[in-house]
Write an enzyme that holds these catalytic residues in place. Structure first.
Site, PDB file in Angstrom:
ATOM      1  N   HIS A   1      -9.583  34.428  -4.083  1.00  0.00           N
ATOM      2  CA  HIS A   1     -10.820  33.962  -3.620  1.00  0.00           C
ATOM      3  C   HIS A   1     -11.579  33.726  -5.081  1.00  0.00           C
ATOM      4  O   HIS A   1     -11.591  34.599  -5.740  1.00  0.00           O
ATOM      5  CB  HIS A   1     -11.411  34.764  -2.747  1.00  0.00           C
ATOM      6  CG  HIS A   1     -12.730  34.556  -2.432  1.00  0.00           C
ATOM      7  ND1 HIS A   1     -13.013  33.543  -1.387  1.00  0.00           N
ATOM      8  CD2 HIS A   1     -13.998  34.652  -2.774  1.00  0.00           C
ATOM      9  CE1 HIS A   1     -14.046  33.118  -1.217  1.00  0.00           C
ATOM     10  NE2 HIS A   1     -14.872  34.005  -2.044  1.00  0.00           N
TER      11      HIS A   1
ATOM     12  N   VAL B   1       6.093  -3.503  -4.333  1.00  0.00           N
ATOM     13  CA  VAL B   1       6.558  -3.678  -2.915  1.00  0.00           C
ATOM     14  C   VAL B   1       8.010  -2.539  -2.976  1.00  0.00           C
ATOM     15  O   VAL B   1       8.663  -2.829  -1.968  1.00  0.00           O
ATOM     16  CB  VAL B   1       6.919  -5.126  -2.382  1.00  0.00           C
ATOM     17  CG1 VAL B   1       5.521  -5.738  -2.128  1.00  0.00           C
ATOM     18  CG2 VAL B   1       7.732  -5.789  -3.446  1.00  0.00           C
TER      19      VAL B   1
ATOM     20  N   ALA C   1       0.851  -1.168   0.056  1.00  0.00           N
ATOM     21  CA  ALA C   1      -0.017   0.088   0.015  1.00  0.00           C
ATOM     22  C   ALA C   1       0.833   1.279  -0.039  1.00  0.00           C
ATOM     23  O   ALA C   1       0.541   2.124   0.740  1.00  0.00           O
ATOM     24  CB  ALA C   1      -0.972  -0.019   0.980  1.00  0.00           C
TER      25      ALA C   1
ATOM     26  N   ALA D   1      10.859  11.391  -9.555  1.00  0.00           N
ATOM     27  CA  ALA D   1      11.366  11.924 -10.655  1.00  0.00           C
ATOM     28  C   ALA D   1      11.780  13.459 -10.323  1.00  0.00           C
ATOM     29  O   ALA D   1      13.179  13.882 -10.765  1.00  0.00           O
ATOM     30  CB  ALA D   1      10.332  11.892 -11.793  1.00  0.00           C
TER      31      ALA D   1
END
Ligand SMILES: Cc1cc2nc3c(=O)[nH]c(=O)nc-3n(C[C@H](O)[C@H](O)[C@H](O)COP(=O)(O)OP(=O)(O)OC[C@H]3O[C@@H](n4cnc5c(N)ncnc54)[C@H](O)[C@@H]3O)c2cc1C
Length: 475
Positions: free
Chosen positions: A451, A277, A189, A327
């Site tokens: 905004h 992994v 994960a 990268a």
């Protein structure tokens, strides 16, 4: 007679090709060698990143996200689409076309910068000579004043789950699947496992992620990891923590995986299993034994802070050396070594390298986590702002997540910024700049943010550090 260059770079991934272009910008004569071959049999510059990593994964993440949103979010806007369908062949054609455009673009960049792009294998010999073996050609010796090793990395293969390219696959195979597997397993994960798992889950696969560690996203701030775990679960990603895979076997068309967790031994079956992994440095055939290059115990080329190897004039950058396999880390190392070769002062700030997961919501951070600051013993304060209180996020229907800022108690210096939410990968750049300039939260507080923008959440989190958030109740 051997050809000679000021600089020969071995590897044209983001570390190598950037080093080559920067060196050429300094007026040096440069050759850059690469042997990457794509599945269509064509050779291409760009390395893992452009061909089988960053770019194709983001192309698929975008396609699958749009598909998901068309199915689930459009109706909130009043848009009815009828039955939304996904054509995987078209999605993959688009991915391949983006990859082709970008990798082809490097050839153009080389031409413009007068870098000689050489297709074939490069091997460093003693005395800063490089043996270049073109594809289908005879080897020639290039001599160089400086050599840069930028050979990158490859997926780690587990002996208990060997790749067969069909059922037990690596990240590259997972980017080129031609159909959605019904049951997809992912071992690991980490960033790559979660990104690939998200793609295929959104396209309809039932995805189960097996992670050996007990903590989800152990490298991220805990508050961010908590939000992310909740969101991924809601999206149907079935993440098993503390699940140690013992064996994966292909039985007919099915992969049978045995793993152990807190409840004992378990067996689960998948149609495809992605093993993600981690990655290992690629150095096979990269240098001759007497070239003087040293590898560490994990196989990385040994370099100092300035990416100098033990051999004067020979540098190594990117995934083949220590540090995060990213990268942008490799590219900045490429820039640094080119500047050093040109006699300039240059350095990398390894403390401020942004990390991004392009999942939905995105996750991004720079600087230290709260646990790291706590462990350092430095007194600190934190502030956070949820996207539920952001007008822009509401308009986008993407309100999951928050921005969290950690700063020093004594002088207010920003120590870490952690974001989970829409466009986190873009928002983190402001934090990177702030950290690079050792800014305080007051600097961010007094900076005008447009905004309505997502960046206002960064502004408000900075205000919240001093209990001055204006659009959310303070503690
Ligand atoms: C699925 C996936 C997704 C990813 N997503 C991201 C992301 O979103 N962001 C990010 O920052 N990173 C991401 N990464 C990691 C990123 O791809 C790597 O960190 C990056 O490509 C490393 O760059 P590099 O130049 O060091 O090596 P590479 O990109 O691996 O390139 C090395 C090149 O050297 C060539 N080479 C090696 N040895 C020789 C030799 N002897 N002679 C000639 N050529 C040789 C290889 O053919 C290759 O082209 C991802 C990786 C994967 C697998």
């Amino acid at each position: 007679m051997s050809r000679s260059f000021d600089v020969v770079v071995i590897g044209a991934g983001p570390a190598g090709y950037i080093a080559a272009i920067r060196a050429a910008q300094h007026g040096m004569s440069v050759a850059c060698i690469d042997e990457w071959k794509n599945r269509d049999g064509k050779y291409a510059f760009g390395g893992t990143c452009l061909n089988a990593g960053c770019i194709p994964s983001k192309a698929l993440l975008e396609s699958s996200e749009l598909y998901h949103r068309a199915q689930h979010d459009f109706k909130k806007h009043g848009i009815s689409t009828g039955d939304v369908k996904m054509d995987i062949a078209t999605m993959q054609k688009r991915r391949a076309s983006i990859v082709r455009q970008l990798t082809g673009g490097i050839g153009g960049l080389f031409k413009a910068a007068k870098v000689e792009g050489l297709v074939g294998h490069g091997k460093l010999l003693a005395g800063k000579q490089v043996e270049f073996t073109p594809i289908d050609g005879k080897a020639e010796i290039l001599s160089a004043k400086h050599v840069v090793l930028a050979s990158g990395s490859a997926p780690i293969e587990l002996g208990i789950a060997p790749f067969d390219g069909e059922h037990i696959i690596d990240s590259w195979d997972a980017l080129e699947l031609e159909a959605v597997p019904q049951r997809l397993g992912v071992v690991g994960a980490g960033v790559i496992g979660l990104e690939l798992g998200s793609v295929w889950a959104r396209l309809g696969a039932k995805v189960t992620v097996l992670e050996a560690m007990d903590d989800f996203l152990f490298m991220a701030d805990r508050d961010v990891a908590k939000v992310a775990a909740k969101e991924f679960k809601a999206q149907g990603l079935d993440i098993h923590l503390g699940a140690k895979v013992a064996k994966a076997e292909v039985k007919g068309k099915v992969v049978s995986v045995t793993y152990a967790d807190k409840d004992g031994d378990q067996t689960i079956e998948f149609d495809k299993l992605i093993v993600a992994v981690g990655r290992r440095p690629v150095t096979t055939g990269l240098f001759a034994e007497d070239a003087g290059i040293q590898l560490d115990e994990r196989g990385f080329v040994v370099v100092d802070e300035e990416c100098r190897t033990r051999v004067k004039g020979v540098y190594a950058v990117g995934d083949c050396v220590r540090g995060p396999m990213l990268a942008h880390k490799g590219s900045e190392e490429g820039v640094m070594v080119a500047d050093l070769m040109a006699g300039e002062v240059a350095e990398m700030n390894y403390d401020v390298i942004p990390s991004v997961l392009y999942t939905s919501p995105e996750i991004a951070w720079a600087g230290k986590t709260e646990a790291e600051v706590k462990a350092s013993g430095r007194a600190y304060k934190t502030g956070s702002f949820p996207f539920t209180a952001s007008g822009r996020a509401k308009a986008m229907e993407q309100t999951a997540g928050m921005v969290k800022i950690i700063s020093s108690q004594d002088d207010d210096e920003i120590l870490g910024v952690h974001i989970v939410g829409p466009m986190a990968g873009e928002l983190i750049s402001e934090a990177v700049l702030a950290l690079e300039f050792s800014a305080s939260t007051e600097d961010l507080q007094r900076t005008i943010h447009a905004h309505p923008s997502l960046a206002e959440a960064v502004h408000e989190a900075a205000l919240a550090v001093d209990n001055r958030a204006l659009n959310f109740p303070n503690r």
